[in-house]
Design a protein around this motif. Structure first.
Motif, PDB file in Angstrom:
ATOM      1  N   ARG A 292       5.115 -24.221 -28.647  1.00 29.96           N
ATOM      2  CA  ARG A 292       5.287 -22.819 -28.286  1.00 29.96           C
ATOM      3  C   ARG A 292       4.102 -22.338 -27.461  1.00 29.96           C
ATOM      4  N   GLU A 362       8.236 -22.529 -24.152  1.00 31.86           N
ATOM      5  CA  GLU A 362       7.889 -23.807 -24.748  1.00 31.86           C
ATOM      6  C   GLU A 362       7.266 -24.682 -23.660  1.00 31.86           C
ATOM      7  N   LYS A 479      18.031 -21.261 -35.437  1.00 29.31           N
ATOM      8  CA  LYS A 479      18.025 -22.610 -34.882  1.00 29.31           C
ATOM      9  C   LYS A 479      19.187 -23.319 -35.543  1.00 29.31           C
TER      10      LYS A 479
HETATM   11  P1  AMP Z   1      11.069 -24.473 -35.725  1.00 27.49           P
HETATM   12  O1  AMP Z   1       9.716 -24.858 -35.199  1.00 27.49           O
HETATM   13  O2  AMP Z   1      11.908 -25.620 -36.124  1.00 27.49           O
HETATM   14  O3  AMP Z   1      10.974 -23.343 -36.742  1.00 27.49           O
HETATM   15  O4  AMP Z   1      11.881 -23.813 -34.511  1.00 27.49           O
HETATM   16  C1  AMP Z   1      11.437 -22.694 -33.849  1.00 27.49           C
HETATM   17  C2  AMP Z   1      10.647 -23.139 -32.647  1.00 27.49           C
HETATM   18  O5  AMP Z   1      11.501 -23.698 -31.681  1.00 27.49           O
HETATM   19  C3  AMP Z   1       9.985 -21.999 -31.914  1.00 27.49           C
HETATM   20  O6  AMP Z   1       8.779 -21.614 -32.495  1.00 27.49           O
HETATM   21  C4  AMP Z   1       9.766 -22.606 -30.547  1.00 27.49           C
HETATM   22  O7  AMP Z   1       8.521 -23.266 -30.509  1.00 27.49           O
HETATM   23  C5  AMP Z   1      10.852 -23.654 -30.431  1.00 27.49           C
HETATM   24  N1  AMP Z   1      11.846 -23.392 -29.372  1.00 27.49           N
HETATM   25  C6  AMP Z   1      12.309 -24.306 -28.519  1.00 27.49           C
HETATM   26  N2  AMP Z   1      13.201 -23.781 -27.689  1.00 27.49           N
HETATM   27  C7  AMP Z   1      13.322 -22.481 -27.989  1.00 27.49           C
HETATM   28  C8  AMP Z   1      14.108 -21.407 -27.478  1.00 27.49           C
HETATM   29  N3  AMP Z   1      14.958 -21.582 -26.476  1.00 27.49           N
HETATM   30  N4  AMP Z   1      13.972 -20.189 -28.076  1.00 27.49           N
HETATM   31  C9  AMP Z   1      13.116 -20.007 -29.112  1.00 27.49           C
HETATM   32  N5  AMP Z   1      12.353 -20.983 -29.636  1.00 27.49           N
HETATM   33  C10 AMP Z   1      12.452 -22.215 -29.098  1.00 27.49           C
END
Ligand code: AMP
Length: 614
Positions: A292, A362, A479
């Motif tokens: 991120r 990202e 997600k």
């Molecule tokens: P997680 O780390 O599994 O909680 O998933 C959320 C993370 O996905 C966010 O903090 C981002 O770093 C990442 N991410 C990747 N693509 C996207 C997107 N299109 N929108 C928002 N977050 C994204």
């Protein structure tokens, strides 16, 4: 405010178990710090507000004390006398389990001697306020600790802490030790401080039970305003000052500063079905497997480094030509400054941004064709301080921007996602993630299939009207949950494709082994699979299945049970559509199970068990 007063107040908060009573204590402490009666009270509001949360600096401020437990233990041991070692401190720590308790127990210098030592620190003249330690003095010493660099900085940090500890009485030492290690343990969370700020300065009556508040009581509104200002500024200290000095209007008017990171909005796990049923329409985009980044671009006309009032506040006009050389800073999800590690993103933004902006996105590692590389690759670049240029040759990094918090003088936190995304496109002419808004499950599925096929992690589902809530892990961003289970299913039928794909099967009917009546070899359908299959795979599957066609009618064929697919899905529902009585929601082709014969396929009993019907 004297540090002893702060420590005593912290001690009472720690002893208070009631939430509302704690809010009242905190409100009282804030009011006292913000200009109480005693001359030594001074204006320590911002410092006290942060100290109560165990922080010396605002959340957006990248400075850290760089004081680990061992340095703190060493300073404490020295302050406790020649015969005490860091090992002794650690031994006591093992017994008591908490550094504050150890510090309070040690026989430190208290206010009896060694005070002159502190004159060697950052506070300048020793003794100008007697030997009374104030919160401001502690703050200034800790700023010096945070800013020490280079040779000798380690011993400077230890000496400075030693100086502070020798001047501390037991309760002061307890909270000093906790403060430098960043953990106050006094039961004052961010919400407590928020409520107390509203109570102390906005006339809110948080500590009065809701039912006892008057009808036109505006407590909830005041609290919401403080919360919002916290999200925008990321600084309890500044928000407390604003509430005190400018009241609700000041909080309402507070705006983002380009150059000061805000917390990132986060996501929960969820399914396409969840998203569609909750919102009707879903904004879907690729979930990139990278790191991120929040990118702050100040553009040229705000190059004074303050970041305030970026872009002159004209608003709306993302019209400047791209290609400036204004300051760019890049922050991680934890608001760490990672600018130096990612020079190509700095260059990218300078080249493609058309106005001052705060972008959310990202950073992804890609190969020479721009295809995504595994997550480990971005980790080789992210936060790197040395050999950045060499590593840049080895791992290429690109930006995929997916949100925009500020553009051309406008704060966009309260704008809906679809509008923010439009502003994003307006302010950055390359490197923006595609966002599709749709109410059609198949269309959303197709985006997911495409993302997976391209080697991405999956998709994010977002409510198109959602505002940007810094730090919030709500249900506005989902997600997509990976398939919990997969099923091995027999392919019992198919439909021919259309148009360009008329020569290929398009949709496959998949079935479980029907083991009702002790297993008669029949198959019961549970769904139709059309996603997750590339054109190439479709051709292969057609070749594989065509010899097994048993009957054909119009577009539809049925197969002899020969081929087994591994199928992912989001959930199984009872459904009259298929003869099994069940239907897979969002089934997805994963693989041909060449190692399995139809007899090894999953059975209806297993499906019934998964659903909980058996
Ligand atoms: P997680 O780390 O599994 O909680 O998933 C959320 C993370 O996905 C966010 O903090 C981002 O770093 C990442 N991410 C990747 N693509 C996207 C997107 N299109 N929108 C928002 N977050 C994204």
């Amino acid at each position: 405010m004297e540090f002893a007063t702060f420590a005593e107040r912290a001690e009472s908060m720690a002893a208070e178990s009631g939430d509302l009573a704690t809010v009242a204590l905190v409100a009282d402490a804030l009011a006292a710090a913000g200009g109480g009666d005693a001359p030594s009270d001074g204006d320590d509001l911002a410092i006290v507000a942060r100290f109560l949360r165990g922080a010396v600096f605002p959340g957006w401020d990248g400075r850290t004390l760089s004081v680990g437990p061992s340095l703190c233990h060493a300073a404490l041991a020295r302050a406790a006398g020649a015969n005490v070692t860091a090992d002794d401190v650690e031994e006591r720590l093992a017994e008591t389990g908490e550094i504050g308790a150890v510090a309070a127990d040690l026989d430190l210098g208290g206010q009896t001697g060694l005070a002159a030592f502190a004159g060697g620190g950052a506070n300048g003249a020793p003794g100008d306020d007697g030997d009374v330690l104030t919160v401001r003095e502690v703050y200034e010493e800790l700023v010096a600790v945070a800013e020490a660099t280079g040779d000798g900085s380690e011993s400077f940090r230890e000496d400075t802490l030693f100086g502070l500890f020798t001047r501390a009485d037991p309760v002061e030492a307890k909270y000093l030790a906790r403060l430098v290690l960043g953990e106050m343990r006094i039961g004052v969370g961010s919400g407590t401080l928020r409520d107390a700020t509203a109570e102390a300065f906005l006339g809110a009556s948080v500590t009065t039970p809701t039912e006892e508040r008057g009808e036109d009581d505006r407590t909830d509104e005041s609290v919401a305003l403080v919360e919002r200002a916290l999200q925008v500024t990321n600084d309890h200290g500044r928000v407390a000052e604003l509430a005190r000095d400018e009241g609700e209007r000041g909080l309402r008017d507070v705006s983002l500063s380009v150059g000061r990171p805000v917390r990132s909005m986060l996501a929960q796990a969820g399914t396409v079905a969840d998203a569609l049923s909750a919102w009707g329409e879903v904004a879907v985009e690729t979930k990139y497997d990278g790191a991120r980044v929040q990118i702050h671009y100040e553009a040229d006309d705000d190059a004074d480094g303050t970041g305030d009032d970026a872009g002159g506040g004209e608003g709306g006009g993302d019209t400047t030509e791209a290609g400036g050389d204004g300051p760019v800073s890049i922050y991680s999800r934890n608001m760490e400054d990672v600018t130096a590690a990612l020079p190509e993103l700095v260059e990218h933004v300078r080249e493609h941004a058309t106005a001052p902006a705060i972008l959310d996105g990202e950073a992804v590692a890609v190969d020479d064709d721009g295809e995504p590389l595994p997550f480990q690759e971005i980790l080789r670049r992210f936060r790197r301080k040395h050999d950045v240029d060499r590593m840049r040759e080895e791992v290429r990094v690109e930006l995929r921007a997916f949100d925009c918090l500020h553009a051309g003088g406008d704060d966009l936190l309260d704008s809906p996602l679809s509008e923010r995304h439009e502003r994003l496109r307006g302010v950055l002419d390359d490197g923006v993630s595609d966002l599709l808004v749709s109410d059609d499950a198949a269309e959303i599925e197709a985006v997911e299939a495409e993302a997976l096929e391209a080697g991405h992690e999956g998709v994010m589902l977002k409510r198109p009207e959602s505002t940007y809530d810094p730090g919030n892990r709500g249900r506005e961003w989902l997600k997509r949950k990976p398939d919990v289970e997969t099923l091995d299913l027999v392919v019992t039928g198919a439909e021919w494709g259309e148009g360009r794909r008329a020569e290929l099967f398009g949709t496959f009917e998949v079935s479980v082994h029907d083991d009702r009546d002790g297993g008669n070899g029949d198959y019961a359908t549970v769904g139709k699979v059309a996603t997750g299959i590339t054109d190439e795979e479709l051709a292969d599957l057609t070749d594989l299945l065509e010899p097994h066609v048993r009957a054909e009618s119009g577009q539809t064929v049925s197969f002899a049970p020969e081929v087994v697919f591994e199928v992912g899905y989001e959930e199984i529902q009872a459904s009259p559509t298929y003869d099994s009585g069940y239907a897979l929601r969002f089934p997805r082709f994963l693989a041909v199970r060449e190692d399995k014969s139809p007899a090894d396929a999953d059975s209806l009993t297993r499906v019934r068990r998964l659903v909980g019907d058996e």
